[in-house]
Scaffold this active site. Structure first.
Site, PDB file in Angstrom:
ATOM      1  N   ARG A  85     -21.521 -81.318 -49.095  1.00 53.55           N
ATOM      2  CA  ARG A  85     -20.543 -82.280 -48.563  1.00 53.55           C
ATOM      3  C   ARG A  85     -21.214 -83.126 -47.497  1.00 53.55           C
ATOM      4  O   ARG A  85     -21.861 -82.595 -46.599  1.00 53.55           O
ATOM      5  CB  ARG A  85     -19.342 -81.568 -47.951  1.00 53.55           C
ATOM      6  CG  ARG A  85     -18.537 -80.886 -49.008  1.00 53.55           C
ATOM      7  CD  ARG A  85     -17.212 -80.381 -48.517  1.00 53.55           C
ATOM      8  NE  ARG A  85     -16.685 -79.513 -49.555  1.00 53.55           N
ATOM      9  CZ  ARG A  85     -15.582 -78.803 -49.449  1.00 53.55           C
ATOM     10  NH1 ARG A  85     -14.879 -78.857 -48.350  1.00 53.55           N
ATOM     11  NH2 ARG A  85     -15.181 -78.049 -50.439  1.00 53.55           N
TER      12      ARG A  85
ATOM     13  N   SER B 260     -12.869 -81.595 -51.299  1.00 49.65           N
ATOM     14  CA  SER B 260     -11.639 -80.838 -51.083  1.00 49.65           C
ATOM     15  C   SER B 260     -10.742 -81.448 -50.001  1.00 49.65           C
ATOM     16  O   SER B 260     -10.325 -82.594 -50.122  1.00 49.65           O
ATOM     17  CB  SER B 260     -11.987 -79.387 -50.776  1.00 49.65           C
ATOM     18  OG  SER B 260     -10.824 -78.616 -50.760  1.00 49.65           O
ATOM     19  N   HIS B 261     -10.516 -80.688 -48.913  1.00 53.95           N
ATOM     20  CA  HIS B 261      -9.572 -81.145 -47.892  1.00 53.95           C
ATOM     21  C   HIS B 261     -10.172 -82.176 -46.947  1.00 53.95           C
ATOM     22  O   HIS B 261      -9.448 -82.773 -46.148  1.00 53.95           O
ATOM     23  CB  HIS B 261      -9.095 -79.938 -47.075  1.00 53.95           C
ATOM     24  CG  HIS B 261     -10.238 -79.205 -46.441  1.00 53.95           C
ATOM     25  ND1 HIS B 261     -10.950 -78.240 -47.118  1.00 53.95           N
ATOM     26  CD2 HIS B 261     -10.814 -79.329 -45.236  1.00 53.95           C
ATOM     27  CE1 HIS B 261     -11.904 -77.788 -46.325  1.00 53.95           C
ATOM     28  NE2 HIS B 261     -11.860 -78.430 -45.185  1.00 53.95           N
TER      29      HIS B 261
ATOM     30  N   LYS C 164     -20.451 -80.293 -56.425  1.00 50.99           N
ATOM     31  CA  LYS C 164     -20.927 -78.923 -56.616  1.00 50.99           C
ATOM     32  C   LYS C 164     -21.124 -78.631 -58.087  1.00 50.99           C
ATOM     33  O   LYS C 164     -20.495 -79.242 -58.956  1.00 50.99           O
ATOM     34  CB  LYS C 164     -19.994 -77.913 -55.968  1.00 50.99           C
ATOM     35  CG  LYS C 164     -18.637 -77.772 -56.613  1.00 50.99           C
ATOM     36  CD  LYS C 164     -17.900 -76.607 -55.956  1.00 50.99           C
ATOM     37  CE  LYS C 164     -16.509 -76.489 -56.523  1.00 50.99           C
ATOM     38  NZ  LYS C 164     -15.825 -75.291 -56.058  1.00 50.99           N
TER      39      LYS C 164
ATOM     40  N   ASP D  26      -4.196 -78.950 -51.785  1.00 44.20           N
ATOM     41  CA  ASP D  26      -5.268 -79.656 -51.085  1.00 44.20           C
ATOM     42  C   ASP D  26      -5.891 -80.731 -51.982  1.00 44.20           C
ATOM     43  O   ASP D  26      -5.415 -80.991 -53.085  1.00 44.20           O
ATOM     44  CB  ASP D  26      -6.318 -78.683 -50.561  1.00 44.20           C
ATOM     45  CG  ASP D  26      -7.181 -78.112 -51.670  1.00 44.20           C
ATOM     46  OD1 ASP D  26      -6.690 -78.036 -52.814  1.00 44.20           O
ATOM     47  OD2 ASP D  26      -8.344 -77.758 -51.410  1.00 44.20           O
TER      48      ASP D  26
ATOM     49  N   ASP E 258      -8.521 -81.144 -53.904  1.00 41.66           N
ATOM     50  CA  ASP E 258      -9.010 -80.912 -55.270  1.00 41.66           C
ATOM     51  C   ASP E 258      -8.140 -79.904 -56.028  1.00 41.66           C
ATOM     52  O   ASP E 258      -8.519 -79.444 -57.107  1.00 41.66           O
ATOM     53  CB  ASP E 258     -10.473 -80.456 -55.250  1.00 41.66           C
ATOM     54  CG  ASP E 258     -10.685 -79.196 -54.423  1.00 41.66           C
ATOM     55  OD1 ASP E 258      -9.893 -78.939 -53.499  1.00 41.66           O
ATOM     56  OD2 ASP E 258     -11.656 -78.466 -54.705  1.00 41.66           O
TER      57      ASP E 258
ATOM     58  N   ASP F 112      -7.248 -76.764 -55.464  1.00 43.18           N
ATOM     59  CA  ASP F 112      -7.538 -75.330 -55.563  1.00 43.18           C
ATOM     60  C   ASP F 112      -6.847 -74.501 -54.489  1.00 43.18           C
ATOM     61  O   ASP F 112      -6.891 -73.276 -54.531  1.00 43.18           O
ATOM     62  CB  ASP F 112      -9.051 -75.049 -55.606  1.00 43.18           C
ATOM     63  CG  ASP F 112      -9.792 -75.580 -54.401  1.00 43.18           C
ATOM     64  OD1 ASP F 112      -9.150 -76.193 -53.523  1.00 43.18           O
ATOM     65  OD2 ASP F 112     -11.019 -75.397 -54.341  1.00 43.18           O
ATOM     66  N   ARG F 113      -6.202 -75.152 -53.505  1.00 44.81           N
ATOM     67  CA  ARG F 113      -5.525 -74.357 -52.480  1.00 44.81           C
ATOM     68  C   ARG F 113      -4.046 -74.717 -52.406  1.00 44.81           C
ATOM     69  O   ARG F 113      -3.615 -75.709 -52.973  1.00 44.81           O
ATOM     70  CB  ARG F 113      -6.224 -74.514 -51.137  1.00 44.81           C
ATOM     71  CG  ARG F 113      -7.599 -73.835 -51.192  1.00 44.81           C
ATOM     72  CD  ARG F 113      -8.319 -73.780 -49.871  1.00 44.81           C
ATOM     73  NE  ARG F 113      -8.701 -75.089 -49.429  1.00 44.81           N
ATOM     74  CZ  ARG F 113      -8.367 -75.584 -48.235  1.00 44.81           C
ATOM     75  NH1 ARG F 113      -7.661 -74.863 -47.388  1.00 44.81           N
ATOM     76  NH2 ARG F 113      -8.767 -76.781 -47.904  1.00 44.81           N
TER      77      ARG F 113
ATOM     78  N   THR G 185     -16.645 -65.410 -46.877  1.00 41.61           N
ATOM     79  CA  THR G 185     -15.853 -66.624 -47.113  1.00 41.61           C
ATOM     80  C   THR G 185     -16.495 -67.484 -48.202  1.00 41.61           C
ATOM     81  O   THR G 185     -17.698 -67.691 -48.200  1.00 41.61           O
ATOM     82  CB  THR G 185     -15.773 -67.434 -45.802  1.00 41.61           C
ATOM     83  OG1 THR G 185     -15.033 -66.660 -44.868  1.00 41.61           O
ATOM     84  CG2 THR G 185     -15.095 -68.772 -46.014  1.00 41.61           C
TER      85      THR G 185
ATOM     86  N   GLU H 120      -8.046 -65.977 -50.190  1.00 44.49           N
ATOM     87  CA  GLU H 120      -8.645 -66.271 -48.901  1.00 44.49           C
ATOM     88  C   GLU H 120      -7.553 -66.715 -47.942  1.00 44.49           C
ATOM     89  O   GLU H 120      -6.575 -67.354 -48.346  1.00 44.49           O
ATOM     90  CB  GLU H 120      -9.672 -67.399 -49.021  1.00 44.49           C
ATOM     91  CG  GLU H 120     -10.876 -67.050 -49.866  1.00 44.49           C
ATOM     92  CD  GLU H 120     -11.989 -68.074 -49.679  1.00 44.49           C
ATOM     93  OE1 GLU H 120     -12.874 -67.800 -48.871  1.00 44.49           O
ATOM     94  OE2 GLU H 120     -11.952 -69.132 -50.317  1.00 44.49           O
TER      95      GLU H 120
ATOM     96  N   SER I 118      -7.545 -69.077 -46.118  1.00 48.04           N
ATOM     97  CA  SER I 118      -7.491 -70.539 -46.035  1.00 48.04           C
ATOM     98  C   SER I 118      -6.580 -71.144 -47.099  1.00 48.04           C
ATOM     99  O   SER I 118      -6.704 -72.317 -47.406  1.00 48.04           O
ATOM    100  CB  SER I 118      -8.906 -71.086 -46.172  1.00 48.04           C
ATOM    101  OG  SER I 118      -9.502 -70.578 -47.355  1.00 48.04           O
TER     102      SER I 118
ATOM    103  N   LYS J 141     -10.335 -70.842 -57.124  1.00 45.49           N
ATOM    104  CA  LYS J 141      -8.986 -70.650 -56.609  1.00 45.49           C
ATOM    105  C   LYS J 141      -8.115 -71.729 -57.238  1.00 45.49           C
ATOM    106  O   LYS J 141      -8.610 -72.752 -57.693  1.00 45.49           O
ATOM    107  CB  LYS J 141      -8.978 -70.695 -55.086  1.00 45.49           C
ATOM    108  CG  LYS J 141      -9.727 -71.846 -54.435  1.00 45.49           C
ATOM    109  CD  LYS J 141      -9.992 -71.508 -52.982  1.00 45.49           C
ATOM    110  CE  LYS J 141     -10.618 -72.654 -52.197  1.00 45.49           C
ATOM    111  NZ  LYS J 141     -12.017 -72.921 -52.527  1.00 45.49           N
TER     112      LYS J 141
ATOM    113  N   ARG K 253     -13.888 -71.336 -36.240  1.00 43.87           N
ATOM    114  CA  ARG K 253     -12.669 -70.708 -36.724  1.00 43.87           C
ATOM    115  C   ARG K 253     -12.537 -69.332 -36.064  1.00 43.87           C
ATOM    116  O   ARG K 253     -13.470 -68.533 -36.086  1.00 43.87           O
ATOM    117  CB  ARG K 253     -12.714 -70.540 -38.243  1.00 43.87           C
ATOM    118  CG  ARG K 253     -12.945 -71.851 -39.005  1.00 43.87           C
ATOM    119  CD  ARG K 253     -12.473 -71.709 -40.446  1.00 43.87           C
ATOM    120  NE  ARG K 253     -12.953 -72.776 -41.316  1.00 43.87           N
ATOM    121  CZ  ARG K 253     -12.440 -74.001 -41.377  1.00 43.87           C
ATOM    122  NH1 ARG K 253     -11.456 -74.351 -40.574  1.00 43.87           N
ATOM    123  NH2 ARG K 253     -12.925 -74.904 -42.222  1.00 43.87           N
TER     124      ARG K 253
END
Ligand code: VG1
Ligand code: CO
Length: 543
Positions: free
Chosen positions: A22, A113-114, A126, A277, A279, A281-282, A344, A363, A365, A376, A496
């Site tokens: 990223r 992603s986010h 990726k 999110d 992409d 996945d969350r 993670t 996870e 997250s 995910k 975090r």
């Protein structure tokens, strides 16, 4: 149409993080940047000769341009075929589903992603392996190694393809199959869940709001929730994917999905709320007046999974990332199945899923998923919740209360300090690491450290070891704190701090989470002095 071989030089910093590479979009757009990384991937996986790749992204700025470049490079590197989502779109779980259903030789997913999108935002890329999951560390390290030795890349001199209609076209010698981004994914969901029960739920007036946050999930949620399950048309909001995600920050948590969160806590709340999110996945799960922490969501889904046809035979095991609360472990213990604790990042679940050791993974997250794909899957979690609600006939809050009454409650919160000075954050973590052995036995803010370590994971399937995965502080009062630095950001650093405390006193199961965790928060502050060291009054985000 000629294959052009372009001389290039290694570019520093092409090291994949928690989830792919990223960088700021403008960095990815620099001449040769994307090309170098893509060629490094192709070289690291033994070339592309005769192979088939899956390709798609979350639709953010530069997605369209990057897809065209990757197609020309795949063709020039000898790929036989590429499966591309229409208009270059595939959510991350859908890409994983396509790789598996069509047995392609892996795929490339274009997403950060986010992370905010747009020319001034971030971009990411990726590689996922043929099993459908994110490349494991051995592969990402090989990619990085190649990026430091690269001398040339190959690209076809050809016109861009029109990716707006589903059909087969040629890009030089390579066949490009443009596929509907939703079909394969929706087919899979239909097999896993009791769609009739969910349809009956909506037909009975059950109300829901799904916030797609102008990212990739909109078309999936529309097709499945509104199209197939009969939810009213106003159910999915912010459904059109936009190149800059509408200027938003599609991280499904109470801060970045605030309008949905406020609606669900207010007087006009529908029965159920969810957000996804960038992409897809969350997920964030909400009930009327109820916020489900991702750790609790994993535990509730695991405890009730048998209500869904795809999981009626039971679960083989449950895996969670280390910072995720131990709520899922309690369910595994009761079910008499193994529980796994991984670092993670979803890439660590792949081996457990492939080996049939775990069925559900999660996870803290807001990532939850199962062995149906190797990513995910946000909408999957939403559908499993709907399936459970439909079969139990209870509200989200009632389901949570019943769960806590059975298992006790793991109060949980993650405090993020975003965009802090990198050197200060790294020094804070390094100093704490150096003190880990002296902490046990000492008391801070009324909590006594029982043990402290730097988490290291031994993969039970391939024997590999991943160390330095987060500092853990265990307190004698059944509480835990974890500190780690984010591996998905592009500027500065994000610290975090993960806080949890177990409570099984029936009279204390409905406290405010931040209040319940206040002693743990205070102990971390006393141990690290992080507020003054980072120059912050408090966290930017509390989930
Ligand atoms: C974050 C989350 C992690 C998740 C990763 C990728 O990583 O903490 O749980 O797997 O994002 O998710 P980090 O290193 O920033 O803590 V996603 O949806 O951005 O692909
Ligand atoms: Co994501």
């Amino acid at each position: 149409m000629a294959v052009k071989t372009v001389a290039t030089k290694p570019i520093e910093g092409q090291k994949p993080g928690t989830s792919g590479l990223r960088k700021q979009t403008r960095v990815f757009m620099e001449p040769g940047y994307l090309e170098n990384f893509v060629q490094s991937i192709f070289d690291a996986i033994g070339g592309l000769q005769g192979k088939t790749l899956t390709l798609g992204g979350d639709g953010r700025y530069f997605n369209k341009r990057a897809i065209q470049i990757i197609l020309k490079m795949a063709a020039a590197n000898g790929a036989a075929r590429a499966l591309v989502g229409q208009n270059g779109i595939l959510s991350t779980p859908a890409a994983s589903a396509v790789i598996r259903a069509r047995k392609t030789d892996g795929g490339l997913i274009l997403s950060a992603s986010h992370n905010p999108a747009g020319e001034d935002g971030d971009f990411g890329l990726k590689y996922n392996i043929p099993a459908g999951g994110p490349a494991p560390e051995a592969v990402t390290e090989a990619i990085y190694r190649h990026s430091r030795e690269i001398r040339e890349y190959h690209i076809l001199e050809a016109a861009d393809l029109d990716l707006s209609t589903c059909r087969e076209v040629q890009q030089g010698p390579m066949t490009v199959e443009i596929i509907d981004p939703v079909t394969i994914y929706a087919d899979l969901m239909r097999k896993l869940f009791d769609f009739d029960a969910i349809r009956a739920l909506f037909a009975g007036g059950f109300s829901m709001r799904f916030d797609a946050m102008h990212a990739v999930t909109g078309p999936y949620a529309r097709a499945i929730l509104e199209g197939e399950l009969g939810a009213p048309e106003s159910t999915v909001i912010n459904a059109a994917p936009l190149p800059d995600f509408g200027g938003g920050h599609p991280d499904p948590n109470p801060v970045y999905a605030k309008p949905l969160f406020d609606l669900m806590m207010g007087p006009d709340a529908p029965d159920f709320g969810a957000a996804s999110d960038g992409d897809g996945d969350r997920n964030m799960i909400l009930g009327r007046g109820a916020y489900v922490t991702p750790s609790d969501s994993l535990a509730v889904l695991a405890a009730n999974a048998r209500l869904a046809p795809g999981y009626a035979a039971g679960l083989k095991g449950i895996a969670r990332s280390m910072p995720t609360s131990r709520a899922a472990d309690r369910v595994a213990a009761k079910l008499g199945i193994p529980a796994f604790e991984t670092p993670t990042g979803w890439k660590f679940f792949g081996n457990l899923l492939d080996a049939g050791k775990a069925t559900l993974c999660g996870e803290e997250s807001a990532g939850t998923g199962s062995d149906h794909v190797r990513e995910k899957d946000g909408l999957w979690a939403v559908l499993l919740w709907l399936n459970i609600i439909a079969r139990r006939g209870e509200s989200v809050q009632e389901i949570l209360n019943a769960h806590w009454a059975d298992y006790g409650r793991d109060y949980y919160s993650r405090h993020d300090y975003e965009g802090v000075d990198k050197a200060a954050a790294e020094a804070l973590v390094a100093d704490l690491r150096a003190r880990l052995t002296e902490l046990p036995g000492q008391t801070f803010a009324g909590l006594t450290v029982a043990a402290a370590d730097d988490f290291s994971y031994n993969d039970p399937v391939d024997g590999s070891t991943s160390s330095g995965q987060g500092l853990r502080l265990f307190f004698a009062e059944n509480a835990r704190a974890v500190l780690r630095l984010s591996g998905t950001g592009t500027v500065g650093a994000t610290l975090r701090v993960y806080l949890e405390r177990f409570e099984d006193d029936p009279g204390k199961l409905a406290l405010d989470a931040q209040d319940a965790l206040a002693p743990v928060t205070a102990a971390v502050e006393e141990i690290t002095g992080l507020k003054s060291r980072l120059g912050r009054d408090g966290p930017d985000v509390r989930t």
